[in-house]
Design a protein around this motif. Structure first.
Motif, PDB file in Angstrom:
ATOM      1  N   LEU A 169      18.608  33.771  27.904  1.00  0.00           N
ATOM      2  CA  LEU A 169      19.744  34.675  28.050  1.00  0.00           C
ATOM      3  C   LEU A 169      20.524  34.313  29.314  1.00  0.00           C
ATOM      4  CD1 LEU A 169      18.107  38.169  27.348  1.00  0.00           C
ATOM      5  CD2 LEU A 169      19.333  36.709  25.728  1.00  0.00           C
ATOM      6  N   THR A 170      21.837  34.457  29.260  1.00  0.00           N
ATOM      7  CA  THR A 170      22.669  34.234  30.443  1.00  0.00           C
ATOM      8  C   THR A 170      22.585  35.492  31.300  1.00  0.00           C
ATOM      9  OG1 THR A 170      24.128  32.827  29.134  1.00  0.00           O
ATOM     10  CG2 THR A 170      24.956  33.558  31.263  1.00  0.00           C
ATOM     11  N   GLY A 171      21.596  35.509  32.182  1.00  0.00           N
ATOM     12  CA  GLY A 171      21.226  36.723  32.886  1.00  0.00           C
ATOM     13  C   GLY A 171      22.329  37.447  33.628  1.00  0.00           C
ATOM     14  N   PRO A 172      23.187  36.756  34.408  1.00  0.00           N
ATOM     15  CA  PRO A 172      24.152  37.475  35.235  1.00  0.00           C
ATOM     16  C   PRO A 172      25.205  38.258  34.463  1.00  0.00           C
ATOM     17  CG  PRO A 172      23.780  35.276  36.106  1.00  0.00           C
ATOM     18  CD  PRO A 172      23.118  35.326  34.768  1.00  0.00           C
ATOM     19  N   VAL A 173      25.421  37.981  33.170  1.00  0.00           N
ATOM     20  CA  VAL A 173      26.475  38.698  32.448  1.00  0.00           C
ATOM     21  C   VAL A 173      25.998  40.034  31.893  1.00  0.00           C
ATOM     22  CG1 VAL A 173      27.546  36.508  31.822  1.00  0.00           C
ATOM     23  CG2 VAL A 173      26.065  37.666  30.159  1.00  0.00           C
ATOM     24  N   TYR A 174      24.717  40.347  32.074  1.00  0.00           N
ATOM     25  CA  TYR A 174      24.168  41.584  31.519  1.00  0.00           C
ATOM     26  C   TYR A 174      23.965  42.636  32.602  1.00  0.00           C
ATOM     27  CZ  TYR A 174      23.160  39.021  27.222  1.00  0.00           C
ATOM     28  OH  TYR A 174      23.279  38.278  26.065  1.00  0.00           O
ATOM     29  N   SER A 175      24.235  43.892  32.236  1.00  0.00           N
ATOM     30  CA  SER A 175      23.848  45.015  33.085  1.00  0.00           C
ATOM     31  C   SER A 175      22.331  45.125  33.076  1.00  0.00           C
ATOM     32  CB  SER A 175      24.450  46.315  32.542  1.00  0.00           C
ATOM     33  OG  SER A 175      23.713  47.436  32.975  1.00  0.00           O
ATOM     34  N   PRO A 176      21.678  45.142  34.230  1.00  0.00           N
ATOM     35  CA  PRO A 176      20.211  45.162  34.231  1.00  0.00           C
ATOM     36  C   PRO A 176      19.626  46.429  33.621  1.00  0.00           C
ATOM     37  CG  PRO A 176      21.079  45.417  36.457  1.00  0.00           C
ATOM     38  CD  PRO A 176      22.230  45.045  35.587  1.00  0.00           C
ATOM     39  N   VAL A 177      20.338  47.559  33.712  1.00  0.00           N
ATOM     40  CA  VAL A 177      19.821  48.794  33.113  1.00  0.00           C
ATOM     41  C   VAL A 177      19.766  48.662  31.592  1.00  0.00           C
ATOM     42  CG1 VAL A 177      20.254  51.251  32.770  1.00  0.00           C
ATOM     43  CG2 VAL A 177      20.567  50.242  35.027  1.00  0.00           C
TER      44      VAL A 177
ATOM     45  N   THR B 275      12.435  46.052  27.196  1.00  0.00           N
ATOM     46  CA  THR B 275      11.264  46.926  27.103  1.00  0.00           C
ATOM     47  C   THR B 275      11.016  47.332  25.658  1.00  0.00           C
ATOM     48  OG1 THR B 275      11.616  47.770  29.341  1.00  0.00           O
ATOM     49  CG2 THR B 275      10.250  49.099  27.891  1.00  0.00           C
ATOM     50  N   SER B 276      12.080  47.664  24.940  1.00  0.00           N
ATOM     51  CA  SER B 276      11.942  48.039  23.534  1.00  0.00           C
ATOM     52  C   SER B 276      11.375  46.880  22.715  1.00  0.00           C
ATOM     53  CB  SER B 276      13.299  48.468  22.970  1.00  0.00           C
ATOM     54  OG  SER B 276      13.796  49.599  23.664  1.00  0.00           O
ATOM     55  N   LEU B 277      11.831  45.650  23.002  1.00  0.00           N
ATOM     56  CA  LEU B 277      11.304  44.483  22.299  1.00  0.00           C
ATOM     57  C   LEU B 277       9.829  44.251  22.608  1.00  0.00           C
ATOM     58  CD1 LEU B 277      14.219  41.891  22.624  1.00  0.00           C
ATOM     59  CD2 LEU B 277      13.190  42.681  20.494  1.00  0.00           C
TER      60      LEU B 277
ATOM     61  N   TRP C 185      11.186  48.236  35.718  1.00  0.00           N
ATOM     62  CA  TRP C 185       9.914  48.070  35.022  1.00  0.00           C
ATOM     63  C   TRP C 185       8.738  48.649  35.795  1.00  0.00           C
ATOM     64  CZ3 TRP C 185      11.347  42.392  33.611  1.00  0.00           C
ATOM     65  CH2 TRP C 185      11.961  42.370  32.343  1.00  0.00           C
ATOM     66  N   THR C 186       8.811  48.669  37.119  1.00  0.00           N
ATOM     67  CA  THR C 186       7.630  49.047  37.899  1.00  0.00           C
ATOM     68  C   THR C 186       7.849  50.249  38.813  1.00  0.00           C
ATOM     69  OG1 THR C 186       8.170  47.517  39.715  1.00  0.00           O
ATOM     70  CG2 THR C 186       6.859  46.637  37.889  1.00  0.00           C
ATOM     71  N   GLY C 187       9.102  50.657  39.062  1.00  0.00           N
ATOM     72  CA  GLY C 187       9.361  51.765  39.975  1.00  0.00           C
ATOM     73  C   GLY C 187       9.053  53.119  39.353  1.00  0.00           C
ATOM     74  N   ASP C 188       8.716  54.083  40.196  1.00  0.00           N
ATOM     75  CA  ASP C 188       8.468  55.447  39.726  1.00  0.00           C
ATOM     76  C   ASP C 188       8.680  56.420  40.886  1.00  0.00           C
ATOM     77  OD1 ASP C 188       7.777  57.617  38.202  1.00  0.00           O
ATOM     78  OD2 ASP C 188       5.619  57.290  38.380  1.00  0.00           O
TER      79      ASP C 188
ATOM     80  N   THR D 154      14.191  58.897  36.287  1.00  0.00           N
ATOM     81  CA  THR D 154      12.968  58.771  35.499  1.00  0.00           C
ATOM     82  C   THR D 154      13.233  57.843  34.322  1.00  0.00           C
ATOM     83  OG1 THR D 154      12.222  60.996  36.087  1.00  0.00           O
ATOM     84  CG2 THR D 154      11.293  60.008  34.079  1.00  0.00           C
ATOM     85  N   VAL D 155      12.388  56.849  34.171  1.00  0.00           N
ATOM     86  CA  VAL D 155      12.470  55.947  33.027  1.00  0.00           C
ATOM     87  C   VAL D 155      11.116  55.985  32.333  1.00  0.00           C
ATOM     88  CG1 VAL D 155      12.843  53.580  32.247  1.00  0.00           C
ATOM     89  CG2 VAL D 155      14.188  54.485  34.149  1.00  0.00           C
TER      90      VAL D 155
END
Length: 309
Positions: free
Chosen positions: A104-112, A119-121, A167-170, A185-186
């Protein structure tokens, strides 16, 4: 560091992966499920997608895999199915094959939004996702998505930072020049702990240094042995300096059989597998989009490759 998945049916010690039908004459979303099931039954241990957002008529950049002013990129790129939909389809019909992006071309995506999809995948596949990210090479894709071309390396680092937080924060929170994620909250968390493996593409010393500092492995492309070993040494040395276990880093070697290149047909792939084993590369991804006429032909070639390897 996320552990490397165990091999279940190696081809003479090499885990063999296959690109899912996604672009060019193989771009048939309705055929992905059938292809993925057949590929897994043949013994392929990973299934992969790529990322192409658009193909401008007069691109500012030539395809680094052999573009010319007359043919700036492969004609196959003109038809490209969505990588997330393709991978999700494969996830629900396969059982054991790893599922990855190269890349994936990482920089063009919103990380959220990216984290939510990834995560869904990972959950849909039962924890079989390998996240593959790179910088891409076509600046029109950046402008089409409203992302500046300049500073794309720093932006990829920021994407990686934000993904790690999500992925790891809480609770989840992130502060940076590109994005601010308010404390949130995620509840949706990846199946893999602490997160899916992150593999990065790239063919320059800075790219390999980034892999050594913070990734789980390298999405490499076929090239002469001296370049593969020289670039890989940058990642290993950087990892050691960063206090990381360099022996845990993975390499996934991508091979694209294509007329006019060093690897023209499926028959040329087995010697490449021998080189991979010689260099200690245990994972190889074969992309048949340039040599297969349609999905059925791609499966025929995939079966032939397993037999010849």
């Amino acid at each position: 560091m996320t552990p490397t998945p165990e091999s279940r049916s190696p081809v003479r010690g090499t885990r063999l992966g296959l690109a899912l039908p996604q672009y060019g004459p193989l771009a048939d979303p309705a055929a992905v499920a059938r292809f993925a099931t057949a590929a897994e039954d043949l013994g392929y241990e990973s299934l992969w997608v790529g990322d192409r957002i658009l193909t401008p008529l007069a691109p500012s950049d030539l395809y680094p895999g052999g573009g010319t002013p007359e043919h700036p990129y492969p004609k196959e790129f003109e038809t490209f199915a969505d990588p997330f939909t393709t991978l999700a389809t494969a996830a629900v019909v396969t059982r054991t094959a790893r599922l990855g992006m190269s890349a994936l071309t990482g920089p063009v995506y919103s990380p959220v939004l990216l984290a939510r999809a990834l995560t869904s995948l990972d959950l849909a596949s039962g924890g079989r996702l390998d996240v593959g990210l790179g910088l891409g090479w076509l600046r029109e894709e950046y402008s089409a998505t409203g992302v500046p071309w300049d500073g794309r390396g720093k932006r990829l680092d920021a994407v990686l930072d934000a993904l790690e937080e999500i992925w790891t924060g809480d609770p989840v929170a992130h502060e940076g020049p590109q994005w601010r994620i308010a404390p949130s909250t995620v509840g949706l968390r990846p199946a893999q702990t602490p997160r899916p493996p992150v593999l990065l593409g790239g063919f320059s010393p800075p790219a390999l240094a980034r892999i050594g500092r913070r990734a789980d492995g390298w999405l490499a492309g076929w090239m002469p042995k001296e370049y593969l070993t020289g670039l890989w040494s940058v990642a290993l040395e950087t990892a050691e300096r960063a206090g990381r276990d360099s022996s845990a880093l993975r390499r996934v070697l991508r091979i694209n059989p294509r007329a006019g290149t060093a690897v023209e047909t499926v028959h040329d792939v087995p010697p490449c597998l021998d080189v991979a084993r010689e260099l200690g590369i245990s994972e190889v991804l074969v992309d048949l989009h340039y040599v297969a006429k349609d999905v059925d032909h791609a499966l025929e070639l995939a079966g032939r490759l397993v037999t010849e390897s």
